[in-house]
Design a protein around this motif. Structure first.
Motif, PDB file in Angstrom:
ATOM      1  N   TYR A  41       0.758  -1.104   0.066  1.00  0.00           N
ATOM      2  CA  TYR A  41      -0.020  -0.032   0.023  1.00  0.00           C
ATOM      3  C   TYR A  41       0.880   1.220  -0.165  1.00  0.00           C
ATOM      4  CZ  TYR A  41      -3.759   3.121   1.287  1.00  0.00           C
ATOM      5  OH  TYR A  41      -4.516   4.345   1.295  1.00  0.00           O
ATOM      6  N   PHE A  42       2.074   1.319   0.737  1.00  0.00           N
ATOM      7  CA  PHE A  42       2.571   2.602   1.015  1.00  0.00           C
ATOM      8  C   PHE A  42       3.739   2.773  -0.012  1.00  0.00           C
ATOM      9  CE2 PHE A  42       0.680   2.426   5.107  1.00  0.00           C
ATOM     10  CZ  PHE A  42      -0.004   3.822   5.131  1.00  0.00           C
ATOM     11  N   ILE A  43       4.571   1.439  -0.426  1.00  0.00           N
ATOM     12  CA  ILE A  43       5.755   1.781  -0.766  1.00  0.00           C
ATOM     13  C   ILE A  43       5.623   2.570  -2.438  1.00  0.00           C
ATOM     14  CG2 ILE A  43       7.851   0.534  -1.848  1.00  0.00           C
ATOM     15  CD1 ILE A  43       8.063  -1.003   0.615  1.00  0.00           C
ATOM     16  N   PRO A  44       4.781   1.806  -3.152  1.00  0.00           N
ATOM     17  CA  PRO A  44       4.816   2.330  -4.706  1.00  0.00           C
ATOM     18  C   PRO A  44       4.498   3.853  -4.477  1.00  0.00           C
ATOM     19  CG  PRO A  44       3.671   0.378  -4.341  1.00  0.00           C
ATOM     20  CD  PRO A  44       3.768   0.774  -3.003  1.00  0.00           C
ATOM     21  N   ALA A  53       9.025  10.050  -4.516  1.00  0.00           N
ATOM     22  CA  ALA A  53      10.310  10.490  -4.212  1.00  0.00           C
ATOM     23  C   ALA A  53      11.285  10.258  -5.461  1.00  0.00           C
ATOM     24  CB  ALA A  53      11.006   9.491  -3.123  1.00  0.00           C
ATOM     25  N   PHE A  54      10.787   9.380  -6.416  1.00  0.00           N
ATOM     26  CA  PHE A  54      11.632   9.128  -7.552  1.00  0.00           C
ATOM     27  C   PHE A  54      11.079   9.368  -8.958  1.00  0.00           C
ATOM     28  CE2 PHE A  54      13.258   6.432  -4.188  1.00  0.00           C
ATOM     29  CZ  PHE A  54      14.458   6.807  -3.932  1.00  0.00           C
ATOM     30  N   LEU A  55       9.949   8.808  -9.239  1.00  0.00           N
ATOM     31  CA  LEU A  55       9.422   8.549 -10.497  1.00  0.00           C
ATOM     32  C   LEU A  55       8.919   9.871 -10.857  1.00  0.00           C
ATOM     33  CD1 LEU A  55       7.745   5.013 -10.425  1.00  0.00           C
ATOM     34  CD2 LEU A  55      10.085   5.571 -11.303  1.00  0.00           C
ATOM     35  N   SER A  56       7.975  10.554  -9.803  1.00  0.00           N
ATOM     36  CA  SER A  56       7.520  11.641 -10.620  1.00  0.00           C
ATOM     37  C   SER A  56       8.099  12.989  -9.795  1.00  0.00           C
ATOM     38  CB  SER A  56       5.943  11.948 -10.548  1.00  0.00           C
ATOM     39  OG  SER A  56       5.519  11.232  -9.305  1.00  0.00           O
ATOM     40  N   ALA A  57       9.154  12.726  -9.364  1.00  0.00           N
ATOM     41  CA  ALA A  57      10.055  13.656  -8.546  1.00  0.00           C
ATOM     42  C   ALA A  57      10.738  14.758  -9.701  1.00  0.00           C
ATOM     43  CB  ALA A  57      11.179  13.250  -7.520  1.00  0.00           C
ATOM     44  N   ASN A  58      10.781  16.100  -9.057  1.00  0.00           N
ATOM     45  CA  ASN A  58      11.610  17.129  -9.965  1.00  0.00           C
ATOM     46  C   ASN A  58      13.039  17.198  -9.746  1.00  0.00           C
ATOM     47  OD1 ASN A  58       9.047  18.475 -11.094  1.00  0.00           O
ATOM     48  ND2 ASN A  58       8.476  18.330  -8.933  1.00  0.00           N
ATOM     49  N   TRP A  59      13.652  16.756 -10.714  1.00  0.00           N
ATOM     50  CA  TRP A  59      15.421  16.838 -10.258  1.00  0.00           C
ATOM     51  C   TRP A  59      16.198  17.975 -10.796  1.00  0.00           C
ATOM     52  CZ3 TRP A  59      16.603  12.833  -7.260  1.00  0.00           C
ATOM     53  CH2 TRP A  59      15.983  11.821  -7.031  1.00  0.00           C
ATOM     54  N   THR A  60      15.523  18.582 -12.047  1.00  0.00           N
ATOM     55  CA  THR A  60      16.532  19.763 -12.664  1.00  0.00           C
ATOM     56  C   THR A  60      15.758  21.021 -12.398  1.00  0.00           C
ATOM     57  OG1 THR A  60      15.172  19.090 -14.661  1.00  0.00           O
ATOM     58  CG2 THR A  60      17.445  18.061 -14.333  1.00  0.00           C
TER      59      THR A  60
END
Ligand SMILES: Nc1ncnc2c1ncn2[C@@H]1O[C@H](COP(=O)(O)OP(=O)(O)O)[C@@H](O)[C@H]1O
Ligand SMILES: [Mg+2]
Lengths: 405, 366, 254
Positions: free
Chosen positions: B46-49, B55-62
């Protein structure tokens, strides 16, 4: 010991024989000891003398008042939360008590939940279930290694501050509400005959002790084992409920109600208290879990095997063999964890929960400028609270201690 | 006479080894156990995905400003934009080589105390350790070395936490030894003073010590003396640390077998020769795990400096969070980042402590 | 000496058939077959790591096994809590390291089982306990704690603790190998007396004098198997197996 003494004597004898002269007086160990101590006395004396004269001179220069007169002066500021009635016109003395009670409140809540968490995760370390064991390790290693202040801020700013506003509160059965202003729970307001239920509860609690003694006596005489634990629980819940039913439910429940922009009525738990209590419980709980693990691990496997070979059930092995021995290791560690928790509750100052430290060393010091008095009074309270904890835990320790191993 | 013919070993029955048997024994050994396993797994599923997604897939990095954070995931741009401040506070950028130099020196001294040749190791590393705080002040402040002065109110960020903790424990080291010796002493006055000192600094909340440092200590100095706030707090931390370390060393002294004292006496060493040459190295060795644990505690406690307004890393984070260009609510990202920084340092130190402890236990057995 | 030896023809009290046990993939017990008659005294010896402890620990289910069957006093060992507790009540065990409960007095150590397992009144349990303490010759230590006793005394208390449960079978796992030489005799004396009263005993021990004196059968184990079993005189004087001979020469020569 004996060996050392003879050695010392031979040495002394050798010294005496050397050249036949008597040893210099400053080489005599006793005179030396006296000299060292004298030096320390003089050093400390000079230190305190200069500090005190500096303090006096400084205070005169800045015009700060001295003494405890300020305690009876009106404080002129309000506190966020108080367990006793308090107004801004009340004295510093009263604010001291308000802060003290708030410190005790958050410490008691913290100690309770930290103990519960610690014992659950400490025992989980020995689960037959691999997943549960790993979860226990994760809990301990994560929360033990992050500074408490960060955890307080995390709960306060990153979790509780992002809760919805009062109008969009999360609710549980329209009775308990959680929003950015705090947690609102219903309150039981007793009427006329409510005291009967209170008496029933007191009777039930006293009854547990009577029951335990009776069960122990009966077992000694007849050998029959009485289920004390379950009966006690049934009594503590059953008697007050029965009393309430018999007196015709003499109470009303006051539910929190949304009026304007906020909830009123019931019991309000402010987010500052929640954040501090959660952080203290989770942080200290991870240390207690380690203590519990160490306690259980200190018992050799042979103890369980010997108990098993007598035919004791796993439940009885736990209560008769494991717990009493593990407690010997756990209780002293609990003692120091509880004391740390009380000391750490001063982090209230970081988020504005009005504990003793915050209202006194924070605000009162700022307003009166009397640093020495306020800090001194506060420190003394923490010392006393910790001494009380230490006293209680030592009593507990004596109760579980062994005569010898 | 018969010859013993051992029955060849057979592999264990399939139902008792292999992944299926393992799962049966460790995850589904009973009904409550299976329910617990399923519950924990359900929590993870329930929580990890969503967490991974945030935190990663739809995070903003640039990017460099808040406007770059357009996707709904974490805004790591915030952490990136403030990372200099998180590590170095407001220390001028053109002078930051001094902080890096000191970090390098710190690592060097730590490495040296483990790798120098045995006959000079103790002397050289003790000297290096004790010099380090002085060198640190000289370099970071700069005046003594003819560099531009960087006033202490500009020092900050995570490196300040590191330096405060390191500088305090180093100076506390010799003091705590004296306190521990005092507590073991047979001279009643010295013993009582030591006990009072140790118990006082262990018994009061650290925060009250910090307040003493910031508001009470100035009253103690002669009129007109103006001691820097950071130095006052440093003094307080040293006292605090020496209280705790004294207890660690007391444990260490007790762990050294009494035969060692007797042996030292029997070759005619004086008291101080005996303590410094024979006992001290052994005490340090057995106390190492506890010294590390105490250091971890001190290190975590340096965050409390925020309350008296010293811009260590958490204070810097709070400043960043209330910056008017970054009001989009990045508390979670900020705290997670600082969590990670502290957690990795504290966790690696506790791992190291555990390793040393295990090594010592095997040494004892061997 | 021969008076000690028991009569034959009694029924089997322990029947072990084709017992196999693995620790993970390590095949520790291989095809163990053993029948013990009521009142029989058996000594098990063999090099360290040969599976002696594991074998006798299977008998009261301190260890599980994967293949084969085990019947103790007419009860077949199955994986069931009640069944296991029934067998354990009937089988006493004495360990190498005594395993007394350090937080209980000697008397409490002895009465723990009778009170909580057999549900006896305290006075009765204490009276029985004192009887057994007298049999092992330390009644005056009843109120002390285990840590205050010598190793030999502790081991005698451990024997008495097992006897208080009135077992039909006693298991001994190297009861004297953690003791100083002068204490070994006091423990062996108690064991010999017990044997003379007709207790069914399985002893893992390297005390060959004890084996010669009381054993009906000596079993030699190696690599998780029973290599040889025989009546003690034959076993010591005329071993049938090269491996046994080597082992005997090693333990008798030091
Ligand atoms: N819990 C265990 N896990 C894995 N191997 C074990 C365990 N206990 C014992 N062993 C192994 O099983 C073998 C037999 O052990 P044991 O029965 O104690 O031998 P003995 O008592 O004859 O000296 C040894 O090789 C030992 O290493
Ligand atoms: Mg063995």
């Amino acid at each position: 010991m004996l060996k050392q003494k003879t050695l010392e004597q031979t040495k002394a004898a050798a010294r005496r024989n050397k050249g036949g002269r008597s040893a210099a007086f400053y080489n005599n160990p006793e005179i030396r000891a006296l000299g060292y101590q004298l030096l320390l006395v003089l050093g400390l004396g000079y230190f305190f003398y200069s500090v005190i004269s500096n303090v006096l001179a400084n205070m005169e220069a800045t015009g700060i008042k001295t003494g405890f007169g300020f305690l009876t002066a009106s404080a002129g500021y309000d506190v966020l939360m108080s367990l006793i009635p308090f107004e801004a016109t009340d004295t510093y003395g009263r604010i001291f008590i308000v802060g003290f009670l708030n410190t005790i409140l958050v410490s008691v809540i913290g100690i309770f939940f930290a103990t519960v968490l610690g014992f659950i995760f400490g025992v989980a370390h020995f689960s037959h279930n691999w997943l549960i064991r790993k979860v226990a390790v994760l809990y301990v290693e994560i929360f033990r290694n992050i500074p408490l202040l960060l955890q307080v801020f995390f709960w306060y700013f990153a979790v509780l501050a992002t809760l919805p506003s009062a109008r969009q509160s999360l609710s549980l059965g329209e009775a308990i509400f959680l929003n950015v202003r705090g947690l609102y729970v219903p309150k039981m307001v007793g009427s006329d005959l409510f005291w009967v239920a209170e008496v029933a509860l007191a009777v039930a609690i006293a009854g547990i002790f009577v029951l335990r003694r009776w069960a122990k006596r009966r077992q000694a005489l007849t050998g029959q084992i009485f289920p004390v634990f379950y009966t006690s629980i049934a009594m503590v819940i059953g008697l007050p409920v029965a009393a309430l039913l018999l007196t015709g439910l003499p109470f009303t429940v006051e539910y929190p109600e949304l009026r304007g922009f906020n909830y009123f009525g019931g019991i309000t738990i402010i987010p500052e208290l929640m954040a501090l209590a959660i952080a203290l419980s989770v942080y200290t709980g991870s240390f207690i879990a380690e203590a519990v693990r160490a306690g259980v691990q200190s018992i050799p496997q042979g103890q369980t095997e010997a108990a098993r070979s007598l035919g004791l059930s796993e439940k009885r092995i736990m209560s008769l063999i494991i717990v009493p021995q593990a407690m010997r290791v756990i209780v002293p560690l609990l003692n120091s964890e509880y004391q740390s928790l009380v000391k750490n509750s001063t982090l209230a100052a970081a988020i504005g929960y009005p504990d003793l430290f915050n209202v006194f060393v924070g605000t009162a010091l700022n307003q009166t400028g009397q640093a020495i008095e306020t800090i001194f009074m506060t420190i003394v309270v923490y010392f006393i609270v910790n001494m009380v904890i230490s006293f209680l835990m030592n009593r507990l320790n004596n109760a579980v201690a062994l005569v010898s191993r | 006479m018969r010859e013993f013919q051992p029955v060849p070993a057979r592999p264990a029955p399939v139902k008792t080894v292999g992944p299926v048997a393992w799962a049966r024994a460790n995850l589904f050994s009973s009904i409550p156990n299976s329910m617990m396993t399923l519950f924990v797994m359900a929590l993870f599923v329930y929580f990890i995905p969503p967490i991974v997604d945030w935190a990663f897939l739809s995070a903003n990095w640039t990017g460099t400003t808040e406007d770059a954070c357009v996707r709904d995931g974490a805004c790591w741009v915030f952490v990136k934009a403030w990372s200099y401040q998180f590590f170095y506070g407001t220390y001028p950028e053109e002078e930051v080589w001094r902080i890096n130099l000191m970090l390098g020196l710190l690592v060097l001294v730590i490495a040296a105390s483990f790798t120098l040749p045995k006959h000079i190791r103790l002397k050289a590393s003790v000297a290096a350790w004790l010099l380090l705080p002085l060198v640190g002040i000289a370099v970071l402040d700069g005046r003594l070395l003819g560099l531009n002065q960087v006033t202490t109110d500009l020092w900050g960020g995570f490196t300040l936490n590191v330096f405060m903790a390191a500088a305090s424990i180093i100076v506390a080291f010799p003091f705590s030894f004296l306190w521990a010796l005092g507590r073991r002493s047979e001279m009643p006055f010295i013993r009582s003073v030591s006990i009072i000192f140790i118990e006082f600094f262990r018994g009061v909340p650290v925060l009250s010590l910090f307040f003493m440092g910031s508001v009470m200590l100035p009253l103690f100095f002669a009129e007109g003396t103006n001691v820097d706030k950071l130095i006052r707090v440093w003094i307080v931390l040293i006292f605090f640390m020496s209280g705790y370390m004294a207890e660690v060393f007391r444990g260490g002294f007790q762990a050294v077998p009494s035969g060692q004292y007797e042996a030292a006496d029997s070759i005619g060493l004086s008291y101080w020769q005996k303590i410094l040459l024979i006992i001290l190295p052994q005490v340090i060795k057995v106390s190492m795990p506890n010294i590390l644990a105490t250091f971890v505690m001190l290190f975590k406690n340096t965050t409390f400096l925020l309350i008296i307004g010293i811009p260590e890393v958490v204070q810097t984070l709070q400043t960043a969070l209330s910056n008017s260009y970054w009001l989009g609510g990045h508390a979670l990202e900020g705290y997670l980042f600082v969590f990670l920084v502290f957690w990795s340092s504290c966790f690696s130190m506790s791992l190291l402590a555990r390793r040393i402890e295990r090594q010592m236990n095997t040494d004892k057995r061997g | 000496m021969s008076a000690v030896k028991s009569s034959s023809g009694a029924e089997d009290i322990i029947v072990i058939e084709n017992l196999n046990k693995w620790y993970g993939n390590f095949h520790v017990l291989r095809d163990i077959n053993l029948r013990v008659k009521k009142g029989e005294r058996i000594v098990i010896c063999g090099p360290s790591g040969s599976g002696k402890s594991t074998t006798i620990r299977c008998i009261n289910r301190l260890e599980e096994f994967q293949e084969g069957s085990l019947v103790v006093d007419g009860v077949e060992m199955i994986n069931d809590v009640k069944n296991i507790e029934t067998i354990r009540k009937d089988v006493g065990m004495v360990f190498q390291h005594f395993n007394l409960f350090p937080h209980l007095t000697i008397l409490e150590n002895l009465t723990l089982g009778p009170i909580w397992v057999q549900k006896k009144p305290k006075a009765e349990a204490e009276a029985t306990a004192m009887q057994y303490l007298e049999r092992v010759k330390i009644p005056d230590q009843a109120d002390k704690y285990p840590g205050q006793l010598s190793g030999g005394q502790q081991q005698r208390v451990a024997i008495a603790r097992s006897l208080c449960m009135n077992p039909n079978i006693m298991l001994f796992d190297e009861p004297t190998s953690a003791l100083d030489p002068e204490m070994i005799k006091e423990v062996l004396d108690v064991m010999v007396e017990l044997a003379q009263e007709g207790m069914t005993m399985l002893c893992v021990t390297h005390e060959m004098g004890f084996a010669k004196k009381v054993a009906d059968r000596v079993i030699f184990m190696d690599a998780g198997q029973i290599v040889e079993e025989n009546e003690p005189n034959e076993f010591f004087n005329n071993p049938q197996n090269e491996r046994t001979k080597l082992f005997l020469s090693q333990i008798l020569n030091h």
